[in-house]
Design an enzyme around this catalytic site. Structure first.
Site, short mmCIF file in Angstrom:
data_model
loop_
_atom_site.label_atom_id
_atom_site.label_comp_id
_atom_site.label_asym_id
_atom_site.label_seq_id
_atom_site.Cartn_x
_atom_site.Cartn_y
_atom_site.Cartn_z
N ILE A 173 0.85 -1.20 0.00
CA ILE A 173 0.00 0.00 0.00
C ILE A 173 0.88 1.24 0.00
O ILE A 173 2.03 1.20 0.47
CB ILE A 173 -0.96 -0.03 1.24
CG1 ILE A 173 -1.92 1.18 1.22
CG2 ILE A 173 -0.21 -0.09 2.55
CD1 ILE A 173 -3.07 1.07 2.24
N CYS A 174 0.32 2.32 -0.56
CA CYS A 174 0.89 3.66 -0.43
C CYS A 174 2.23 3.81 -1.16
O CYS A 174 2.28 3.72 -2.38
CB CYS A 174 0.98 4.00 1.06
SG CYS A 174 1.16 5.75 1.41
N ALA A 175 3.32 4.01 -0.45
CA ALA A 175 4.62 4.18 -1.12
C ALA A 175 5.21 2.85 -1.57
O ALA A 175 6.08 2.82 -2.46
CB ALA A 175 5.61 4.86 -0.17
N SER B 165 -2.94 -0.86 -2.79
CA SER B 165 -3.87 0.18 -2.37
C SER B 165 -3.13 1.51 -2.24
O SER B 165 -1.91 1.58 -2.38
CB SER B 165 -4.55 -0.24 -1.07
OG SER B 165 -5.57 0.67 -0.72
#
Ligand SMILES: *[C@@H]1O[C@H](CO)[C@@H](O)[C@H](O)[C@H]1NC(C)=O
Ligand SMILES: *[C@@H]1O[C@H](CO)[C@@H](O)[C@H](O)[C@H]1NC(C)=O
Length: 427
Positions: free
Chosen positions: A346-348, A394
């Site tokens: 997720i994210c980075a 995500s």
């Protein structure tokens, strides 16, 4: 608005007793100094709620102190065994900051965490003083009922709490079935999946609406809280595991705490055997925002000796960069992909870990929007949660609950995921 009135009246009261010059210099000092927030924690505290409060207020610029609140007479030190086996090390003890002034005291929920907070005499004294001085105080989940109501601090106020605890509200409290309730200087909320909304409401009370919108932006919160989550799925395959799903969640210094804790908490709620592995040189890692010290279960080298049904990474920088440079973790991820077993980020982490190591090749994925340009295939980047075969990705802290719920759906089925979504007050 309620808060503006409350703090204005507190100011007026102080002004009445203070020489004008002193008040002026005080006002200048207050403008320069960050607002101070106390988040007390105890054994059994819901970690997602504590993390969201600390993380979001830290993003707003507040100086957050996470302090252990031991029941009367005990001194358990700084280590807290939060709910779902999450081990945290606090910044200090409530007893050590008793004399300090806070702009906000915000109580996370969870059981028996809320009861442990309730039984801490020092904390009770502090929150009562906060209320008497018209300072801001708040509680979420079980804590409005078990802690604040028990101390008599919701009398005559509109308030909410975790729905099954609503019956503990005394007759003087006006119950409101809403995700977040602000009444005068008390803010209350319902559960783990309302924690970001609650924390943003606290930011609004302390700093105003503009600031809370500024903080909300990069969190990518759900545009319609309270509705279902959506999985955009390509090349659907069944995620097979025999028996209890074995899940590895790596953590590093600089991992995003809401993302890490949503994964650990929600997957454990669902019944997965979640192993938290440190990629640093010791078990204790420090998360990105609030610098929550999280204690991992094992070191990643030890994890490498085992097989996992799923390996899933939180984001956060520099945590994701550390994952990417940890050969033993990258090898584990490659092995996972080669053997067609589930992995995710997720994210980075999709952009900083999966993409550079070829683990998004031929796959649709999403990522933290400002990093989406780093992905070769950006066609699914608008989605909040994307599943492509054995890969799940995500966006951001604000989609971390949806991400974990989608994993529960893939591992345990839709029914289980929906029942946990309801338990979290996601929907
Ligand atoms: C859970 O994982 C641990 C290792 O972290 C392992 O020792 C244990 O047997 C697992 N338990 C279950 C029920 O799968
Ligand atoms: C990671 O965080 C831990 C815990 O705070 C600290 O002791 C350690 O030195 C950090 N490691 C690095 C490489 O900065």
């Amino acid at each position: 608005m309620a808060m503006a009135a409350a703090s204005a009246s507190a100011m007026a009261r102080r002004a009445a007793s203070w020489p004008r010059l002193l008040l002026l210099s005080h006002a200048f000092a207050a403008a320069a100094e960050p607002k101070r927030v106390l988040v007390p924690v105890a054994d059994g505290t819901e970690p997602v709620e504590a993390a969201a409060t600390a993380d979001v207020l830290n993003r707003a610029g507040a100086r957050v102190t996470v302090a252990t609140a031991d029941p009367a007479g005990d001194d358990r030190g700084l280590l807290v065994e939060a709910a779902f086996g999450v081990k945290l090390v606090a910044d200090g003890r409530v007893a050590d900051v008793e004399g300090e002034a806070f702009d906000l005291i915000a109580l996370p929920g969870g059981m028996p965490g809320s009861a442990n907070l309730r039984d801490c005499k020092v904390l009770e004294k502090m929150v009562k003083k906060q209320a008497e001085q018209a300072g801001l105080y708040a509680a979420i989940c079980a804590a409005p009922a078990v802690t604040l109501a028990h101390w008599g601090l919701l009398k005559g106020l509109k308030a909410t709490c975790y729905p099954s605890f609503m019956e503990k509200f005394t007759a003087e409290i006006i119950p409101v079935n809403s995700r977040v309730v602000v009444d005068r200087n008390a803010v209350t909320s319902q559960g783990p999946a309302t924690a970001i909304e609650y924390a943003l409401a606290l930011v609004e009370q302390l700093y105003g609406k503009e600031k809370s919108e500024e903080v909300a932006g990069p969190l990518y919160v759900h545009p319609q809280p309270g509705v279902d989550y959506v999985i955009d799925e390509f090349n659907s395959v069944e995620w097979k595991c025999s028996g209890t799903p074995q899940v590895l969640v790596p953590v590093a210094n600089g991992s995003e705490e809401m993302e890490a804790l949503n994964l650990i908490d929600i997957l454990r709620r669902a019944g997965a055997n979640v192993t938290v592995a440190s990629v640093e040189d010791k078990l204790q890692v420090v998360t990105r925002r609030h610098k929550f010290n999280l204690i991992a279960d094992i070191m990643v080298e030890e994890a490498a000796k085992r097989e996992f049904d799923l390996i899933v990474m939180p984001g956060g920088l520099p945590g994701a960069q550390k994952f990417s440079s940890t050969k033993v973790l990258v090898d584990l991820l490659k092995k996972q992909a080669e053997s067609n077993k589930p992995y995710g980020a997720i994210c980075a982490s999709p952009a900083y870990v999966l993409e550079p190591h070829g683990l998004l090749k031929g796959k649709k994925a999403t990522s933290f929007p400002p990093m989406a340009h780093l992905l070769t295939d950006q066609s699914a980047c608008d989605s909040r949660v994307v599943v492509d075969g054995n890969l799940i990705t995500s966006k951001a802290p604000g989609s971390a609950t949806e991400f974990a719920l989608a994993i529960v759906e893939k591992l345990f089925g839709r029914e289980k995921a929906v029942s946990i979504a309801k338990e979290l007050i996601f929907m």
